[in-house]
Write an enzyme that holds these catalytic residues in place. Structure first.
Site, PDB file in Angstrom:
ATOM      1  CG  HIS A  93     -12.195  38.910  43.599  1.00 33.60           C
ATOM      2  ND1 HIS A  93     -11.443  39.974  43.772  1.00 33.60           N
ATOM      3  CD2 HIS A  93     -13.550  39.469  43.273  1.00 33.60           C
ATOM      4  CE1 HIS A  93     -12.146  41.278  43.786  1.00 33.60           C
ATOM      5  NE2 HIS A  93     -13.322  40.685  43.721  1.00 33.60           N
ATOM      6  N   GLY A 132     -17.015  33.532  18.875  1.00 35.77           N
ATOM      7  CA  GLY A 132     -17.441  34.933  18.139  1.00 35.77           C
ATOM      8  C   GLY A 132     -17.732  36.016  19.171  1.00 35.77           C
ATOM      9  CG  HIS A 159     -11.770  44.650  39.766  1.00 38.03           C
ATOM     10  ND1 HIS A 159     -11.951  44.084  40.831  1.00 38.03           N
ATOM     11  CD2 HIS A 159     -10.798  43.426  39.271  1.00 38.03           C
ATOM     12  CE1 HIS A 159     -11.622  43.152  41.199  1.00 38.03           C
ATOM     13  NE2 HIS A 159     -10.791  42.461  40.465  1.00 38.03           N
ATOM     14  CG  HIS A 202      -4.295  37.819  42.349  1.00 37.02           C
ATOM     15  ND1 HIS A 202      -5.519  38.412  42.547  1.00 37.02           N
ATOM     16  CD2 HIS A 202      -4.111  37.776  40.978  1.00 37.02           C
ATOM     17  CE1 HIS A 202      -5.957  38.885  41.557  1.00 37.02           C
ATOM     18  NE2 HIS A 202      -5.130  38.316  40.597  1.00 37.02           N
ATOM     19  CG  ASP A 232      -7.678  38.323  45.231  1.00 40.18           C
ATOM     20  OD1 ASP A 232      -8.383  37.410  44.625  1.00 40.18           O
ATOM     21  OD2 ASP A 232      -6.634  38.955  45.081  1.00 40.18           O
ATOM     22  CG  HIS A 234      -7.893  46.907  40.977  1.00 42.22           C
ATOM     23  ND1 HIS A 234      -8.580  46.015  41.794  1.00 42.22           N
ATOM     24  CD2 HIS A 234      -7.317  46.158  40.180  1.00 42.22           C
ATOM     25  CE1 HIS A 234      -8.793  44.994  41.075  1.00 42.22           C
ATOM     26  NE2 HIS A 234      -7.949  44.894  40.248  1.00 42.22           N
TER      27      HIS A 234
END
Lengths: 553, 553
Positions: free
Chosen positions: A388, A48, A78, A366, A193, A73
């Site tokens: 990340h 929920g 983000h 990526h 990243d 970005h």
């Protein structure tokens, strides 16, 4: 946290060991800047829940120190928490034009105002002791940047989300020179990243999708419907360009697609020749072979335009045999079944569907392993923090850095909330601040916690039985009931005998209580709950929630 | 259904447009045979459901006609419904030794007895007018067969699940010659596995996993833990062989792994040299470098051995730094997140994890496109029915058959329950019998239907509010209450004001009813439900289930 002069602290509040909710705090002395403020979509067991945002207690406790929020970005993971964060924290926000354009829409929807400062890739901004540089990178949304943060202790580089696309659609290549220059001058810490740290090789160029579009358009006889992420402006640009080449008109469908296309057109990130865009109501004025529909729903989201079309539930567009549907995206982990279901329904409607398994219809945003290696070799940092990614991605990224010669002790695999402290020579995890998930459910932010979720899980598995009894308090006797009402347990009409017997058991339990002089309500309730629970488990091997309610007259 | 002499009917009761629940009826005149009786794991929206089996109303309605159930192999999606089916239908079951060995365990657990007839690949069995041939194929479980069914109208071939492994672990190659012979003699209808119809090329040989095992074993310094499907005897054989080569002992862990290994050892499908198997309690008597643990949990199942180890919740084995964990499987669609979570936890415990993204650690058990083409070219059927797959797989398989020259009108993409009728010259979909999903929840078979599931979904999203009022019927007044109890809605202690106000609204609604002379309970309830629902939606944007209960004194 005490002042730590000559030390810089990096504190991830999200994005560590998870995909999404990206937020990193950089603190030097009495000054804080925050990189990104993302949301995360709920895990399967968060029933929920609409979305998850980072716990920002640490920032609220230090609200006077926060100089700014700096954005890499405009993706939800983000910027998506900003409507919530900015309600509580009145600080300026820095980002590139498209990032802020998308953010503005979100803030308006939530009735939040903010001080937005637009920057360009290549700009530098001084914020207290921090000098922030914005460095162009490629990603699946235009106007993405990495950040260099010059502090009195040393330079920190945060890549944001990135790939090293050598042939980006807009021709604006990652600023390799800037990264090389930073590497030459010396970088203390790299945060990079890790999303694709498992993938060998290079991520393909966005332009390769254009080639597949061209091939698909060439073979399509009738309408073409393309579902994609609305934020992937370059993908949309390529769809539009291919449509122009094959003399098709383009209609835009789906709220977020319409929003982002409008923002991108307005800000000049999307170039569409005059007369190409048409309203979706006009599509029937053209032959099927002259139409492209650009839409949302690439993740099989139940309420999205594509899903509605697939289910014959869309007001304006119906899928008909001859349609070619291109799903230009891969399913985000957890969405695989929704996407498959949409594809199946589209096939059932007679469409030809071009999807994931067809190579070239989507590329990642990526960096894969070889790109990550290049970034590390350009930056040559002293310390490294993989960010990340889920835990395994961080581990893989750490292993990759080690193959490039970085000592293991210079790499920090951190948890959300951990404080990683650096001098110009040393780095260490030194503490932990408050961090975690804040669950958003409807208008409620943080009012659904573990107890509520645990209840929802139990309710979802076996339903609930409510046992109501009215007691005459003076006489200590049952005045009405017991009644049993159930929801989500069994189909009552077909289980009358079971329910009758259950009621009988409750009666017996109540009589036993009376007989034994048990008068405390809590004790009576617990008796009823145990008796009924045991009986139902024996008979059905299910454990519904049992909720005894005693009324008093 | 009326008698149709000189016609053979094929009626899929499961496995069409879905992965699992495989069951196909073949009927000629007054005789029926059934191929497989599988279960399916529940879809995400079937909350609380344990498993799904086919609706066999058609067979029960024609119970006297059913000659036998014939099995292709021992996977759950082909035999898992038998404990339920055989309770209602007393017919003999034919299958190979390992298939029946696994089935026997299942039947015993469920207290079901059955007439099991063991066959060998190459055998033929006459069942009424049907002559059934069992043809060896490769698959991810040993002793798998395809079936040829000779009927008075023509020959039907059902591939079962298969791949064309040219170098199977046990050296027993798919019986290409038999398929060629059938093709020479003429086949009326082919039913073929569509699971991998999307995949170009060939599926890799099971032996390729052995090569990866060898490499991983060579590099591992301490314990090796391998998680795999317990039914993949060949995979287990390769793990054992590699363990022997590197002089490691093997301990078996996890209920189903122990069960299947025991059956396979007993029946001679698994060869383990004396002294290699040890009890899991003995592992600490050996150096870490001398141990392999074979276990369940490759799908991240919450209660499985591997998941428990990963969560530090296993009684006997704890993951320690230095352990190498091999997850030798790919996630079944829908399990991706569970598997990722397990991998993350294993990494957190300090293990090195070898998983999906590492190539060669798992191969599929299903034929890819080139293998499917070969099968079609060997069989050269007149008609074709793609089976075992979601709708898109069936479509892809149909497209593949058309590239081989089969006319589109000779291919039937059927739904479960549809009757496809063949003469020796013609084929057509001619009708529909009862079919569908029967949901199993605990001991309940079919007692959870759409209403119960809909309630569970609503409960899972926003919880429930129960409003209880005791009414004095004679005076037509409230005697006690209203009380509101909620579960799974909000954390009550932090939302006192909301709940107080909600109670106030209910009171007002009740007063209004009294004032307006509304005395019907249904009307009062509906008033309370509407008033409260509206208020809560305004305040929270949630729609919990609202359940008014009126007691009478």
């Amino acid at each position: 946290m005490a002042r730590q002069p000559n030390k810089v602290q990096i504190i991830p509040l999200g994005g560590m060991g998870e995909i999404g909710k990206n937020m990193t705090v950089i603190r030097y002395d009495d000054e804080i800047i925050v990189i990104d403020s993302g949301l995360m979509f709920p895990e399967d067991d968060m029933l929920g829940i609409d979305l998850v945002i980072p716990d920002i207690t640490y920032l609220l406790d230090n609200r006077d120190l926060v100089k700014a929020i700096v954005l890499t970005h405009g993706h939800e993971d983000h910027i998506g928490a900003l409507p919530y964060v900015l309600k509580q924290l009145d600080v300026p926000v820095y980002g590139t034009r498209l990032t802020l354009g998308i953010l503005e829409g979100r803030l308006k929807e939530n009735g939040v105002s903010a001080k937005l400062h637009s920057v360009k890739p290549g700009d530098q901004v001084q914020l207290g002791s921090f000098k922030i540089g914005f460095i162009r990178v490629s990603h699946s949304i235009a106007d993405s940047v990495a950040l260099s943060i010059k502090t009195p202790v040393g330079v920190i580089v945060h890549t944001g989300d990135f790939k090293l696309d050598q042939t980006p659609v807009d021709g604006k290549v990652t600023d390799f020179h800037k990264f090389a220059e930073l590497g030459d001058q010396g970088v203390l810490v790299l945060l990079a990243d890790s999303t694709n740290a498992e993938r060998p090789g290079y991520t393909q160029s966005e332009k390769s999708v254009g080639i597949t579009f061209d091939e698909t358009f060439r073979n399509a006889r009738e309408r073409i419907i393309i579902a994609s992420f609305s934020s992937n402006i370059h993908r949309i640009q390529q769809a539009v360009a291919t449509a122009c080449k094959y003399r098709r008109k383009v209609a835009i469908l789906g709220r977020s697609m319409v929003n982002v296309v409008n923002i991108a057109l307005e800000l000049g990130y999307l170039n569409v020749p005059e007369g190409v865009l048409i309203d979706v109501d006009e599509i029937n004025n053209y032959p099927a072979s002259g139409i492209v529909i650009l839409t949302t729903g690439s993740q099989g989201e139940p309420m999205s335009a594509l899903t509605r079309m697939a289910m014959s539930d869309h007001k304006k567009v119906e899928i008909v045999p001859g349609d070619t549907v291109i799903i230009s995206a891969t399913p985000i982990p957890g969405n695989e079944k929704l996407v498959s279901r949409t594809i199946d329904y589209l096939f059932r409607q007679g469409a030809e569907v071009v999807y994931e398994s067809t190579s070239g219809i989507h590329v990642s945003g990526h960096a894969s392993q070889e790109e990550l290696k290049l970034m590390h070799n350009l930056i040559r940092p002293k310390f490294f923090i993989p960010v990340h990614g889920e835990y395994r991605h961080l581990i893989k990224h750490s292993q990759l850095a080690q193959t490039l010669g970085m000592p293991k002790e210079n790499i920090f695999i951190a948890e959300n909330g951990q404080t990683i402290e650096f001098t110009s020579e040393t780095g260490a995890i030194t503490g932990k601040v408050t961090s975690g998930n804040v669950l958003v459910d409807g208008l409620g932010v943080g009012d659904v916690g573990n107890i509520v979720l645990r209840d929802r899980r139990q309710l979802s598995q076996d339903g609930i039985l409510i046992v109501v009894v009215t007691m005459d308090k003076q006489r200590g006797q049952v005045a009405a009931g017991p009644d049993i009402v159930s929801r989500g347990f069994v189909y009552v009409r077909e289980s009358e005998q079971l329910m009758d017997e259950a009621k009988e058991r409750v009666k017996q339990a109540l009589e036993k209580c009376e007989l034994n002089g048990v008068t405390e309500w809590a004790a009576i309730k617990s008796n009823v709950r145990d008796t009924l629970g045991k009986y139902l488990y024996e008979r059905t091997r299910r454990r519904p929630m049992i909720l005894p309610i005693i009324m008093e007259v």
